[in-house]
Design a protein around this motif. Structure first.
Motif, PDB file in Angstrom:
ATOM      1  N   ALA A 177       1.035  -1.346  -0.005  1.00 56.61           N
ATOM      2  CA  ALA A 177      -0.039  -0.067   0.563  1.00 56.61           C
ATOM      3  C   ALA A 177       1.141   1.380   0.093  1.00 56.61           C
ATOM      4  O   ALA A 177      -0.059   2.256   0.375  1.00 56.61           O
ATOM      5  CB  ALA A 177      -0.736  -0.035   1.226  1.00 56.61           C
ATOM      6  N   ALA A 183      -6.693  -1.016  -1.216  1.00 56.69           N
ATOM      7  CA  ALA A 183      -6.217  -1.481   0.220  1.00 56.69           C
ATOM      8  C   ALA A 183      -7.388  -1.785   1.232  1.00 56.69           C
ATOM      9  O   ALA A 183      -6.989  -2.016   2.319  1.00 56.69           O
ATOM     10  CB  ALA A 183      -5.051  -0.059   0.080  1.00 56.69           C
ATOM     11  N   GLU A 184      -8.396  -1.034   0.939  1.00 56.25           N
ATOM     12  CA  GLU A 184     -10.046  -0.989   1.452  1.00 56.25           C
ATOM     13  C   GLU A 184      -9.858  -2.633   2.058  1.00 56.25           C
ATOM     14  O   GLU A 184     -10.629  -3.135   3.031  1.00 56.25           O
ATOM     15  CB  GLU A 184     -10.863   0.087   1.479  1.00 56.25           C
ATOM     16  CG  GLU A 184     -11.794  -0.158   2.671  1.00 56.25           C
ATOM     17  CD  GLU A 184     -12.414   0.883   1.632  1.00 56.25           C
ATOM     18  OE1 GLU A 184     -13.182   1.458   2.735  1.00 56.25           O
ATOM     19  OE2 GLU A 184     -12.704   2.108   0.707  1.00 56.25           O
ATOM     20  N   ALA A 234      -8.171  -5.129   1.563  1.00 57.43           N
ATOM     21  CA  ALA A 234      -6.840  -6.189   1.976  1.00 57.43           C
ATOM     22  C   ALA A 234      -7.159  -5.280   3.601  1.00 57.43           C
ATOM     23  O   ALA A 234      -6.774  -6.388   4.374  1.00 57.43           O
ATOM     24  CB  ALA A 234      -5.641  -5.885   1.832  1.00 57.43           C
ATOM     25  N   LYS A 235      -7.197  -4.465   4.242  1.00 57.34           N
ATOM     26  CA  LYS A 235      -7.187  -4.088   5.702  1.00 57.34           C
ATOM     27  C   LYS A 235      -8.322  -3.379   5.353  1.00 57.34           C
ATOM     28  O   LYS A 235      -8.590  -2.754   6.717  1.00 57.34           O
ATOM     29  CB  LYS A 235      -6.182  -2.825   5.155  1.00 57.34           C
ATOM     30  CG  LYS A 235      -4.484  -3.658   4.558  1.00 57.34           C
ATOM     31  CD  LYS A 235      -3.205  -2.093   4.692  1.00 57.34           C
ATOM     32  CE  LYS A 235      -2.310  -3.128   4.454  1.00 57.34           C
ATOM     33  NZ  LYS A 235      -0.658  -2.873   5.570  1.00 57.34           N
ATOM     34  N   ARG A 277      -9.848  -0.403   5.485  1.00 58.79           N
ATOM     35  CA  ARG A 277      -9.866   1.110   5.315  1.00 58.79           C
ATOM     36  C   ARG A 277      -8.649   1.656   4.151  1.00 58.79           C
ATOM     37  O   ARG A 277      -7.918   0.664   3.449  1.00 58.79           O
ATOM     38  CB  ARG A 277      -9.540   1.030   7.109  1.00 58.79           C
ATOM     39  CG  ARG A 277      -7.496   0.814   6.825  1.00 58.79           C
ATOM     40  CD  ARG A 277      -7.312   1.965   8.496  1.00 58.79           C
ATOM     41  NE  ARG A 277      -5.566   1.395   8.230  1.00 58.79           N
ATOM     42  CZ  ARG A 277      -5.083  -0.166   9.237  1.00 58.79           C
ATOM     43  NH1 ARG A 277      -6.258  -1.235   9.282  1.00 58.79           N
ATOM     44  NH2 ARG A 277      -3.687  -0.509   8.760  1.00 58.79           N
ATOM     45  N   SER A 337       5.742   0.831  11.317  1.00 58.27           N
ATOM     46  CA  SER A 337       4.607   0.173  10.612  1.00 58.27           C
ATOM     47  C   SER A 337       3.457   0.860   9.851  1.00 58.27           C
ATOM     48  O   SER A 337       3.227   1.966  10.972  1.00 58.27           O
ATOM     49  CB  SER A 337       3.338  -1.243  11.033  1.00 58.27           C
ATOM     50  OG  SER A 337       2.893  -0.742  12.078  1.00 58.27           O
ATOM     51  N   THR A 395       0.229   0.936  10.660  1.00 53.68           N
ATOM     52  CA  THR A 395      -0.792   1.181  11.170  1.00 53.68           C
ATOM     53  C   THR A 395      -0.410   1.454  12.118  1.00 53.68           C
ATOM     54  O   THR A 395      -0.773   2.064  12.737  1.00 53.68           O
ATOM     55  CB  THR A 395      -1.179  -0.506  11.456  1.00 53.68           C
ATOM     56  OG1 THR A 395      -1.212  -1.198  10.101  1.00 53.68           O
ATOM     57  CG2 THR A 395      -2.155  -0.463  12.798  1.00 53.68           C
TER      58      THR A 395
END
Length: 164
Positions: free
Chosen positions: A20, A52-53, A55-56, A58, A136, A138
């Protein structure tokens, strides 16, 4: 597979490093640096906002066009590709890389095993690099979210209503 095919078997190797690349940080730079040292030509796959949304759960904080420009500007990257499908083999059909690079947080997981199986059928090597645990996107996102929160939670209504 964890090691690339020896260079004497393939004189020119195209590498692919998907991600991402949101809130670009040292972990991203490390992956791209290490990846470039293991191939002759490095393509960075920048996943779309929608991917990305998916997979994650958001959307990235930084829009795709900006993430793409940041990654494209890194000296280790020869080309950047917008990844729009979840299936890495479909991406391979478009880019035709010889080796794919992932963080070692994928190693030994069901998604890593699937990646290895899928690419073994196409002669593509899967190489894992150490995941940068201290930084990261995150963690950066959490820190930004914490900064955006009020210093004190609002008082319950019973304490803010005017007294008569």
């Amino acid at each position: 597979m964890t090691d690339p095919v020896p260079s004497e078997r393939r004189p020119y190797r195209v590498g692919y490093a998907p991600g991402a690349y949101d809130l670009f940080h040292i972990g991203h730079l490390n992956i791209l640096r290490h990846a470039r040292s293991r191939c002759d030509y490095l393509v960075a796959g920048v996943v779309s906002d929608e991917m990305a949304e998916l997979a994650k759960g958001r959307r990235p904080m930084i829009p795709l066009v900006e993430r793409l420009e940041i990654v494209r500007s890194v000296k280790y990257v020869d080309a950047a590709f917008v990844e729009t499908v979840p299936d890495k083999v479909e991406t391979w059909k478009q880019v035709r890389f010889d080796v794919i690079f992932k963080g070692d947080d994928w190693r030994g997981t069901p998604k890593g095993a699937k990646l290895e199986r899928d690419f073994a059928a196409h002669g593509v090597d899967v190489v894992y690099f150490p995941y940068t645990v201290h930084t990261s996107s995150t963690q950066l996102r959490r820190a930004l979210d914490a900064l955006a929160e009020p210093a004190h939670p609002p008082l319950p209504e019973q304490f803010t209503a005017e007294r008569r």
